[in-house]
Design a protein around this motif. Sequence first.
Motif, PDB file in Angstrom:
ATOM      1  N   THR A  54       0.820  -1.209   0.000  1.00 51.47           N
ATOM      2  CA  THR A  54       0.000   0.000   0.000  1.00 51.47           C
ATOM      3  C   THR A  54       0.864   1.274   0.000  1.00 51.47           C
ATOM      4  O   THR A  54       1.912   1.323   0.645  1.00 51.47           O
ATOM      5  N   GLY A  55       0.443   2.238  -0.777  1.00 55.67           N
ATOM      6  CA  GLY A  55       1.127   3.535  -0.820  1.00 55.67           C
ATOM      7  C   GLY A  55       2.432   3.545  -1.593  1.00 55.67           C
ATOM      8  O   GLY A  55       3.213   4.488  -1.501  1.00 55.67           O
ATOM      9  N   THR A  56       2.705   2.515  -2.392  1.00 54.02           N
ATOM     10  CA  THR A  56       3.990   2.466  -3.098  1.00 54.02           C
ATOM     11  C   THR A  56       3.942   3.108  -4.486  1.00 54.02           C
ATOM     12  O   THR A  56       4.962   3.236  -5.146  1.00 54.02           O
ATOM     13  N   GLY A  57       2.726   3.476  -4.945  1.00 50.85           N
ATOM     14  CA  GLY A  57       2.631   4.205  -6.219  1.00 50.85           C
ATOM     15  C   GLY A  57       1.896   3.477  -7.326  1.00 50.85           C
ATOM     16  O   GLY A  57       1.972   3.880  -8.497  1.00 50.85           O
ATOM     17  N   LYS A  58       1.141   2.425  -6.988  1.00 50.23           N
ATOM     18  CA  LYS A  58       0.459   1.633  -8.025  1.00 50.23           C
ATOM     19  C   LYS A  58      -0.540   2.467  -8.823  1.00 50.23           C
ATOM     20  O   LYS A  58      -0.568   2.429 -10.045  1.00 50.23           O
ATOM     21  N   THR A  59      -1.387   3.225  -8.096  1.00 50.58           N
ATOM     22  CA  THR A  59      -2.439   3.963  -8.798  1.00 50.58           C
ATOM     23  C   THR A  59      -1.835   5.062  -9.676  1.00 50.58           C
ATOM     24  O   THR A  59      -2.339   5.341 -10.762  1.00 50.58           O
ATOM     25  N   LYS A  60      -0.722   5.655  -9.222  1.00 51.37           N
ATOM     26  CA  LYS A  60      -0.085   6.691 -10.055  1.00 51.37           C
ATOM     27  C   LYS A  60       0.529   6.061 -11.300  1.00 51.37           C
ATOM     28  O   LYS A  60       0.533   6.667 -12.373  1.00 51.37           O
ATOM     29  N   LYS A  82     -11.533   3.568  -5.389  1.00 50.01           N
ATOM     30  CA  LYS A  82     -11.380   4.484  -4.258  1.00 50.01           C
ATOM     31  C   LYS A  82     -11.647   5.933  -4.619  1.00 50.01           C
ATOM     32  O   LYS A  82     -11.532   6.817  -3.778  1.00 50.01           O
ATOM     33  N   ARG A  97       8.749  18.304  -6.038  1.00 46.74           N
ATOM     34  CA  ARG A  97       8.917  16.847  -6.146  1.00 46.74           C
ATOM     35  C   ARG A  97       8.745  16.369  -7.584  1.00 46.74           C
ATOM     36  O   ARG A  97       9.461  15.491  -8.053  1.00 46.74           O
ATOM     37  N   ARG A 101      11.713  14.727  -9.872  1.00 44.67           N
ATOM     38  CA  ARG A 101      11.506  13.419 -10.505  1.00 44.67           C
ATOM     39  C   ARG A 101      11.686  13.522 -12.026  1.00 44.67           C
ATOM     40  O   ARG A 101      12.272  12.640 -12.652  1.00 44.67           O
ATOM     41  N   GLU A 288      -7.366  -1.989  -7.433  1.00 41.51           N
ATOM     42  CA  GLU A 288      -7.868  -2.776  -6.285  1.00 41.51           C
ATOM     43  C   GLU A 288      -8.505  -4.074  -6.798  1.00 41.51           C
ATOM     44  O   GLU A 288      -9.615  -4.440  -6.410  1.00 41.51           O
ATOM     45  N   ILE A 379       8.986   4.872  -2.927  1.00 40.71           N
ATOM     46  CA  ILE A 379       7.663   5.185  -3.487  1.00 40.71           C
ATOM     47  C   ILE A 379       7.827   5.653  -4.929  1.00 40.71           C
ATOM     48  O   ILE A 379       8.738   6.430  -5.232  1.00 40.71           O
ATOM     49  N   GLY A 380       6.963   5.164  -5.829  1.00 37.76           N
ATOM     50  CA  GLY A 380       7.063   5.569  -7.231  1.00 37.76           C
ATOM     51  C   GLY A 380       8.249   4.931  -7.934  1.00 37.76           C
ATOM     52  O   GLY A 380       8.721   5.433  -8.954  1.00 37.76           O
ATOM     53  N   ILE A 402       8.169   8.013 -14.069  1.00 36.06           N
ATOM     54  CA  ILE A 402       7.954   9.434 -14.366  1.00 36.06           C
ATOM     55  C   ILE A 402       6.688   9.907 -13.648  1.00 36.06           C
ATOM     56  O   ILE A 402       5.844   9.094 -13.297  1.00 36.06           O
ATOM     57  N   PRO A 403       6.550  11.211 -13.407  1.00 34.68           N
ATOM     58  CA  PRO A 403       5.311  11.684 -12.776  1.00 34.68           C
ATOM     59  C   PRO A 403       4.167  11.712 -13.788  1.00 34.68           C
ATOM     60  O   PRO A 403       4.404  11.973 -14.970  1.00 34.68           O
ATOM     61  N   MET A 408      -2.471  14.509  -9.577  1.00 32.30           N
ATOM     62  CA  MET A 408      -2.407  13.257  -8.826  1.00 32.30           C
ATOM     63  C   MET A 408      -3.516  13.153  -7.781  1.00 32.30           C
ATOM     64  O   MET A 408      -3.875  12.060  -7.377  1.00 32.30           O
TER      65      MET A 408
HETATM   66  N1  LIG Z   1       5.167   8.238 -10.488  1.00 37.45           N
HETATM   67  C1  LIG Z   1       5.047   9.056  -9.423  1.00 37.45           C
HETATM   68  N2  LIG Z   1       5.434  10.328  -9.491  1.00 37.45           N
HETATM   69  C2  LIG Z   1       5.318  11.144  -8.437  1.00 37.45           C
HETATM   70  N3  LIG Z   1       4.816  10.779  -7.245  1.00 37.45           N
HETATM   71  C3  LIG Z   1       4.403   9.519  -7.113  1.00 37.45           C
HETATM   72  C4  LIG Z   1       4.484   8.583  -8.195  1.00 37.45           C
HETATM   73  N4  LIG Z   1       4.000   7.420  -7.775  1.00 37.45           N
HETATM   74  C5  LIG Z   1       3.622   7.599  -6.503  1.00 37.45           C
HETATM   75  N5  LIG Z   1       3.853   8.842  -6.087  1.00 37.45           N
HETATM   76  C6  LIG Z   1       3.545   9.389  -4.747  1.00 37.45           C
HETATM   77  O1  LIG Z   1       3.133   8.304  -3.909  1.00 37.45           O
HETATM   78  C7  LIG Z   1       1.823   8.514  -3.388  1.00 37.45           C
HETATM   79  C8  LIG Z   1       1.069   7.196  -3.297  1.00 37.45           C
HETATM   80  O2  LIG Z   1       0.841   6.682  -4.595  1.00 37.45           O
HETATM   81  P1  LIG Z   1      -0.435   5.808  -4.976  1.00 37.45           P
HETATM   82  O3  LIG Z   1      -1.682   6.393  -4.493  1.00 37.45           O
HETATM   83  O4  LIG Z   1      -0.299   5.554  -6.420  1.00 37.45           O
HETATM   84  O5  LIG Z   1      -0.119   4.481  -4.143  1.00 37.45           O
HETATM   85  P2  LIG Z   1      -0.910   3.093  -4.166  1.00 37.45           P
HETATM   86  O6  LIG Z   1       0.131   2.042  -4.233  1.00 37.45           O
HETATM   87  O7  LIG Z   1      -1.943   3.109  -5.208  1.00 37.45           O
HETATM   88  O8  LIG Z   1      -1.564   3.093  -2.721  1.00 37.45           O
HETATM   89  P3  LIG Z   1      -2.852   2.284  -2.195  1.00 37.45           P
HETATM   90  O9  LIG Z   1      -2.388   0.878  -1.975  1.00 37.45           O
HETATM   91  O10 LIG Z   1      -3.171   2.988  -0.929  1.00 37.45           O
HETATM   92  O11 LIG Z   1      -3.893   2.410  -3.239  1.00 37.45           O
HETATM   93  C9  LIG Z   1       1.197   9.506  -4.339  1.00 37.45           C
HETATM   94  O12 LIG Z   1       0.207  10.292  -3.733  1.00 37.45           O
HETATM   95  C10 LIG Z   1       2.388  10.347  -4.793  1.00 37.45           C
HETATM   96  O13 LIG Z   1       2.654  11.381  -3.874  1.00 37.45           O
END
Ligand SMILES: Nc1ncnc2c1ncn2[C@@H]1O[C@H](COP(=O)(O)OP(=O)(O)OP(=O)(O)O)[C@@H](O)[C@H]1O
Length: 511
Positions: A54-60, A82, A97, A101, A288, A379-380, A402-403, A408
Amino acid sequence: MDPKVIEDARAAFPQGIPAITLGAVLHEGECHPEPLVTIPLSMMTRHGLIAGATGTGKTKTLQLVAEQLSAAGVPVFLADIKGDVSGIAVPGETGSRITQRATDTGYAWEAKGFPVEFLSLTGQHGAQLRATVSSFGPLLLSKVLGLNDTQTSVLTLVFKYCDDQKLLLLDFADLRAVLQYLSGPGADALKEYGGMSKATVGVLLREMVELESQGAEAFFGEPEFDLQDLLSVTSEGRGLVSVLELQDTQDKPALFSTFMMWMLARLYATLPEVGDLDKPKLVFFFDEAHLLFSNASKDFTEQVEQVVRLVRSKGVGVFFVTQSPKDVPPDVLGQLGNRVQHALRAFTPDDEKALRAAARTFPKTDHYDVQAILTSLGIGEALITTLTKRGTPTPPFATRLIPPAARMSPLDADELAARIAGSKQVRHYATDIDRESARELLLERAEEDARQAAAEAAKEPIGVPTRSGRSPKEPPSVAEQVFKSPLTRTILGTITRSLMGALVGAPRRRR
Ligand SMILES: Nc1ncnc2c1ncn2[C@@H]1O[C@H](COP(=O)(O)OP(=O)(O)OP(=O)(O)O)[C@@H](O)[C@H]1O
Ligand SMILES: [Mg+2]
């Protein structure tokens, strides 16, 4: 950075072919901006997995891939459980940030919004998705209702009867009216089709109530959602991003899987075979995805497996986004050619097991200790293997992503409401139509029967009345049977309610 790593990355990700950019190679804490880690556009139909804690950046990651598909003219469908991807509609905000990046990854970042339509199973957060009972057909509807073989064959008979009798099955009210008619006053009519037991009808009606309790009533009916809408490309050549907002139906998994089964089956049935294309016609993302499969029926899982296996040749790609590869059934997992594995945690023995299992799914590499890198990614960042344009897997490379170009953070309630209010698609699907279908036709038939029965009764000689007013041997009249039938009771109830509504001036609601 070790020149051997860069050389191998260049061989894996040749530049100059149409591709989705993911990020820059990371090795021993250092990020090298060239070559960029990519997925050839033609390989997006070989499906993919985006996994990680969780929170590692999957959705981004999902967002940045979806954005680039749209920019390349590929329509995208996102299941937004979500409610955190609506920001894709508006340009991203610059900040230190993002700039950092972009510099690390050597990517010419530019803020951009994308053409978005919102869809909704409740009609609250986008265009109301609907489908008719008849477009499900008896087999798919049986799967959705969880029926056994006998019950399925009865439902098939009922559909056949309706077909022959030109009784349109649009919504659940139609199906219910037909079932009640055929198990009551119309039982004889079904005899030549094989008949059905009252117990089976009881089960069918109960399963329908169960599904309705999950909000299915709003989903069944007209106007049916035209799946061609998902394939739209704007006049500037950008693919439409259809975002299915699901935050208000999270607690109704049966509703979502009903829609999914219908959508996948219909798309599969209607899209032509196209073989391998330069770019996909449509790409699905299921964020999810564990919610999709946990507690899902065997029929549902099988349907997803089958579609994932077969849609490639129809030009459709499917990406699942979830915490652990284990969340996806093995047969589906085996079909996912592109893998973006964000960091995994190894706190518990179970975590360790999942980590080892995830590590084993990666092709061999001399450049990384896969298990160690999976727990140390930031993260990311992710360990990535994609398919080359020849369809062979690349070695895995740790990558700083990449961002995303769009925002976001999600749209706020006002922004979302404004977009929904301004959407032609939302308006088009907003009003349900209740044209004459099985329910209305059966109502007319019952009224006609009742009139005839009353006329007959008036002609007949009167026997010795009992306390109930009927001769002892006289069977209940047809009119009585009709009036006592559950269908007629429902109909009479409805008429009374509509009359009451008209009298007290309530707005005329459907049914
Ligand atoms: N490619 C990216 N570029 C810049 N920031 C990023 C990137 N990926 C992730 N982040 C940072 O990490 C945060 C968490 O990312 P994200 O919501 O994608 O996580 P997740 O794995 O989907 O979490 P969850 O399991 O809670 O759904 C983002 O809000 C952002 O600040
Ligand atoms: Mg997420």
